[in-house]
Write a protein that holds these residues in place. Structure first.
Motif, PDB file in Angstrom:
ATOM      1  N   PHE A  43      19.812  -1.430 -18.006  1.00 59.90           N
ATOM      2  CA  PHE A  43      19.305  -2.030 -16.768  1.00 59.90           C
ATOM      3  C   PHE A  43      20.393  -2.158 -15.714  1.00 59.90           C
ATOM      4  O   PHE A  43      20.150  -1.904 -14.535  1.00 59.90           O
ATOM      5  CB  PHE A  43      18.692  -3.419 -17.036  1.00 59.90           C
ATOM      6  CG  PHE A  43      17.322  -3.362 -17.630  1.00 59.90           C
ATOM      7  CD1 PHE A  43      16.230  -2.986 -16.871  1.00 59.90           C
ATOM      8  CD2 PHE A  43      17.123  -3.687 -18.964  1.00 59.90           C
ATOM      9  CE1 PHE A  43      14.956  -2.928 -17.417  1.00 59.90           C
ATOM     10  CE2 PHE A  43      15.856  -3.648 -19.522  1.00 59.90           C
ATOM     11  CZ  PHE A  43      14.777  -3.259 -18.748  1.00 59.90           C
ATOM     12  N   ASP A  44      21.606  -2.545 -16.112  1.00 57.15           N
ATOM     13  CA  ASP A  44      22.664  -2.749 -15.124  1.00 57.15           C
ATOM     14  C   ASP A  44      23.146  -1.448 -14.477  1.00 57.15           C
ATOM     15  O   ASP A  44      23.857  -1.480 -13.486  1.00 57.15           O
ATOM     16  CB  ASP A  44      23.829  -3.547 -15.704  1.00 57.15           C
ATOM     17  CG  ASP A  44      24.530  -2.864 -16.856  1.00 57.15           C
ATOM     18  OD1 ASP A  44      24.069  -1.793 -17.316  1.00 57.15           O
ATOM     19  OD2 ASP A  44      25.548  -3.414 -17.313  1.00 57.15           O
ATOM     20  N   GLU A  45      22.704  -0.315 -14.994  1.00 55.95           N
ATOM     21  CA  GLU A  45      23.061   0.976 -14.408  1.00 55.95           C
ATOM     22  C   GLU A  45      22.055   1.443 -13.356  1.00 55.95           C
ATOM     23  O   GLU A  45      22.253   2.476 -12.732  1.00 55.95           O
ATOM     24  CB  GLU A  45      23.175   2.034 -15.506  1.00 55.95           C
ATOM     25  CG  GLU A  45      24.290   1.763 -16.484  1.00 55.95           C
ATOM     26  CD  GLU A  45      24.302   2.728 -17.650  1.00 55.95           C
ATOM     27  OE1 GLU A  45      23.314   3.477 -17.843  1.00 55.95           O
ATOM     28  OE2 GLU A  45      25.300   2.733 -18.378  1.00 55.95           O
ATOM     29  N   PHE A  46      20.968   0.679 -13.165  1.00 56.19           N
ATOM     30  CA  PHE A  46      19.944   1.072 -12.201  1.00 56.19           C
ATOM     31  C   PHE A  46      20.276   0.658 -10.767  1.00 56.19           C
ATOM     32  O   PHE A  46      19.529   0.958  -9.850  1.00 56.19           O
ATOM     33  CB  PHE A  46      18.580   0.487 -12.574  1.00 56.19           C
ATOM     34  CG  PHE A  46      17.920   1.206 -13.720  1.00 56.19           C
ATOM     35  CD1 PHE A  46      17.616   2.553 -13.653  1.00 56.19           C
ATOM     36  CD2 PHE A  46      17.587   0.510 -14.870  1.00 56.19           C
ATOM     37  CE1 PHE A  46      17.002   3.206 -14.702  1.00 56.19           C
ATOM     38  CE2 PHE A  46      16.958   1.142 -15.927  1.00 56.19           C
ATOM     39  CZ  PHE A  46      16.672   2.496 -15.851  1.00 56.19           C
ATOM     40  N   ASP A  47      21.359  -0.058 -10.564  1.00 52.60           N
ATOM     41  CA  ASP A  47      21.767  -0.503  -9.227  1.00 52.60           C
ATOM     42  C   ASP A  47      20.732  -1.395  -8.554  1.00 52.60           C
ATOM     43  O   ASP A  47      20.561  -1.356  -7.344  1.00 52.60           O
ATOM     44  CB  ASP A  47      22.110   0.691  -8.311  1.00 52.60           C
ATOM     45  CG  ASP A  47      23.358   1.424  -8.775  1.00 52.60           C
ATOM     46  OD1 ASP A  47      24.254   0.764  -9.332  1.00 52.60           O
ATOM     47  OD2 ASP A  47      23.426   2.643  -8.593  1.00 52.60           O
ATOM     48  N   LEU A  48      20.041  -2.210  -9.344  1.00 53.48           N
ATOM     49  CA  LEU A  48      19.161  -3.220  -8.770  1.00 53.48           C
ATOM     50  C   LEU A  48      20.026  -4.434  -8.453  1.00 53.48           C
ATOM     51  O   LEU A  48      20.854  -4.834  -9.267  1.00 53.48           O
ATOM     52  CB  LEU A  48      18.085  -3.641  -9.773  1.00 53.48           C
ATOM     53  CG  LEU A  48      17.064  -2.597 -10.186  1.00 53.48           C
ATOM     54  CD1 LEU A  48      16.188  -3.147 -11.309  1.00 53.48           C
ATOM     55  CD2 LEU A  48      16.201  -2.196  -9.005  1.00 53.48           C
ATOM     56  N   ASP A  49      19.851  -5.000  -7.268  1.00 48.04           N
ATOM     57  CA  ASP A  49      20.611  -6.215  -6.993  1.00 48.04           C
ATOM     58  C   ASP A  49      19.954  -7.382  -7.722  1.00 48.04           C
ATOM     59  O   ASP A  49      18.870  -7.259  -8.301  1.00 48.04           O
ATOM     60  CB  ASP A  49      20.771  -6.468  -5.494  1.00 48.04           C
ATOM     61  CG  ASP A  49      19.480  -6.744  -4.757  1.00 48.04           C
ATOM     62  OD1 ASP A  49      18.559  -7.334  -5.357  1.00 48.04           O
ATOM     63  OD2 ASP A  49      19.400  -6.391  -3.565  1.00 48.04           O
ATOM     64  N   SER A  50      20.619  -8.531  -7.711  1.00 50.41           N
ATOM     65  CA  SER A  50      20.118  -9.664  -8.496  1.00 50.41           C
ATOM     66  C   SER A  50      18.750 -10.137  -8.018  1.00 50.41           C
ATOM     67  O   SER A  50      17.911 -10.548  -8.823  1.00 50.41           O
ATOM     68  CB  SER A  50      21.112 -10.819  -8.464  1.00 50.41           C
ATOM     69  OG  SER A  50      21.355 -11.228  -7.140  1.00 50.41           O
ATOM     70  N   THR A  51      18.491 -10.059  -6.727  1.00 54.19           N
ATOM     71  CA  THR A  51      17.188 -10.465  -6.203  1.00 54.19           C
ATOM     72  C   THR A  51      16.099  -9.529  -6.703  1.00 54.19           C
ATOM     73  O   THR A  51      15.039  -9.970  -7.148  1.00 54.19           O
ATOM     74  CB  THR A  51      17.204 -10.494  -4.662  1.00 54.19           C
ATOM     75  OG1 THR A  51      18.205 -11.404  -4.240  1.00 54.19           O
ATOM     76  CG2 THR A  51      15.861 -10.899  -4.109  1.00 54.19           C
ATOM     77  N   GLU A  52      16.356  -8.222  -6.672  1.00 54.58           N
ATOM     78  CA  GLU A  52      15.377  -7.247  -7.152  1.00 54.58           C
ATOM     79  C   GLU A  52      15.110  -7.433  -8.650  1.00 54.58           C
ATOM     80  O   GLU A  52      13.968  -7.350  -9.097  1.00 54.58           O
ATOM     81  CB  GLU A  52      15.861  -5.822  -6.889  1.00 54.58           C
ATOM     82  CG  GLU A  52      15.877  -5.457  -5.426  1.00 54.58           C
ATOM     83  CD  GLU A  52      16.603  -4.149  -5.163  1.00 54.58           C
ATOM     84  OE1 GLU A  52      16.128  -3.401  -4.291  1.00 54.58           O
ATOM     85  OE2 GLU A  52      17.630  -3.872  -5.809  1.00 54.58           O
TER      86      GLU A  52
END
Length: 96
Positions: A43-52
């Motif tokens: 999941f942390d490799e998807f470049d989603l920010d914390s809000t997303e």
């Protein structure tokens, strides 16, 4: 799969159904086709920010109709692993 008016799943889930839902949501948030989302990618490799990520988690819980433990993504860090975990959790809840 059956869905209620609120969009919650009312039928027993399968790992494939949960995975498809997660892939679709992650793809939408990233602005890419679902085929570009690898369910075995962390999941942390998807470049989603914390809000997303927080919004995605809330949408998932709404769809499921139950809350996930706060450590779920830590212990199940890919879409594929989380999908299997969710199906196990739903089975436990229905058995209780």
């Amino acid at each position: 799969m059956s869905e209620s008016i609120e969009g919650r799943s009312t039928a027993p889930l399968t790992p494939a159904a949960v995975q498809a839902w997660l892939v679709e949501k992650v793809a939408h948030k990233l602005g890419v086709p679902p085929s570009d989302v690898d369910p075995d990618q962390y999941f942390d490799e998807f470049d989603l920010d914390s809000t997303e990520a927080l919004v995605l988690s809330g949408e998932l819980e709404n769809w499921l109709g139950f809350e996930l433990e706060t450590t779920a993504l830590w212990y199940h860090p890919t879409i594929a692993e989380l999908s299997r975990h969710i199906v196990e959790r739903q089975a436990e809840q229905h058995a209780a």
